[in-house]
Enzyme design. Sequence first.
Site, PDB file in Angstrom:
ATOM      1  CB  CYS A  14      -1.002  -0.032   1.141  1.00 10.41           C
ATOM      2  SG  CYS A  14      -2.405   1.078   0.831  1.00 10.41           S
TER       3      CYS A  14
ATOM      4  CE  LYS B 114      -9.738   4.995   3.512  1.00  7.30           C
ATOM      5  NZ  LYS B 114      -9.950   4.942   4.970  1.00  7.30           N
TER       6      LYS B 114
ATOM      7  CB  SER C  23      -8.111   1.004   3.146  1.00  7.40           C
ATOM      8  OG  SER C  23      -8.451   2.011   4.067  1.00  7.40           O
TER       9      SER C  23
ATOM     10  CG  HIS D 141      -3.984  -2.638   3.204  1.00  6.33           C
ATOM     11  ND1 HIS D 141      -2.825  -2.645   3.941  1.00  6.33           N
ATOM     12  CD2 HIS D 141      -4.290  -1.333   2.989  1.00  6.33           C
ATOM     13  CE1 HIS D 141      -2.443  -1.390   4.171  1.00  6.33           C
ATOM     14  NE2 HIS D 141      -3.308  -0.584   3.604  1.00  6.33           N
TER      15      HIS D 141
ATOM     16  CD  GLU E  51      -1.813  -6.154   4.670  1.00 12.43           C
ATOM     17  OE1 GLU E  51      -1.811  -4.979   5.070  1.00 12.43           O
ATOM     18  OE2 GLU E  51      -1.720  -6.461   3.450  1.00 12.43           O
TER      19      GLU E  51
ATOM     20  NE  ARG F 297      -9.972   5.059  11.533  1.00 14.69           N
ATOM     21  CZ  ARG F 297      -9.100   4.578  10.645  1.00 14.69           C
ATOM     22  NH1 ARG F 297      -8.101   3.795  11.047  1.00 14.69           N
ATOM     23  NH2 ARG F 297      -9.223   4.862   9.356  1.00 14.69           N
TER      24      ARG F 297
END
Length: 306
Positions: free
Chosen positions: A142, A163, A192, A235, A237, A249
Amino acid sequence: MPIRVQNNLPVKEILEHENIFVMDEHRALHQDIRPLKIGLLNLMPLKEDTELQILRMLSNTPLQVDVTFVMVSGHQSKNTPASHLNQFYKRFEEIKSEGFDGFIITGAPVEQMPFEEVDYWDELKEIMEWTKTHVTSTLHLCWGAQAGLYYHYGINKEPLDKKMFGIFEHRVLNRKSPLVRGFDDVFYAPHSRHTEVPLDKILADARLKVLALSDEAGAFLIMNDEGRQIFVMGHPEYDRITLDQEYKRDLSKGLPIDLPKNYYTNDDPNTKPLLTWRSAANNLYTNWLNYYVYQLTTYEMAYIKL
């Protein structure tokens, strides 16, 4: 594959509960074998979450892996206790005289800042230069991939209108590469990020190969000719609930955030997200360890000369 970690690493118990073979230091000393030596430069804010995610990914081959957690000196972590970092991490100056079979540079929540304004940028440049002579293959994730493409190839990131957030469909472009061996024609991976490295600029550099991309999310998997440097723009993982945690969040902070795409059933954030990318992620890490680390490294860990 046995993952070799320090005896009292907190995520060790979680890995064992998932039936992942974790070997502590005491048992490893009784085996006459040289494990693959992998360094993990963890730039993510929730470092224990990232430790768990990456160790899961490294656990799917018969190879023994010895993982060293590395941190930068020029940044104070706000989300991980100093006691954890002091006990389980090494600073770059402590490992810079060593050689590593593989090295991983994670993402970081700083992609909206110019690289030169990141407080540890000078140290990261030193680390990326060091990997060229002390590491067999380096995997960049990333923001780490964006930083690597900028440092090694001069290709800068660009801001997105909004985003890139969710699970996106990707397709394999070059099946001759061992890195994508066993991949389906279409696979999924999380993204992300607020920035991207434009596909046309990557394709314009003859030193780089694009192995997989997404019509919506852009270039996903890039490597140089020798596989010494590999760049993953998302990402893979991530856990099942990582995007859910990020979404909630940001909502709680009042930040502008859309629902993650292709993630919740019927786009209902109260449902359990479907895990649709784990097999491709496991395949990626297994292929990296096998074809670009294990089969290319030397037993005596001699430094690599370009």
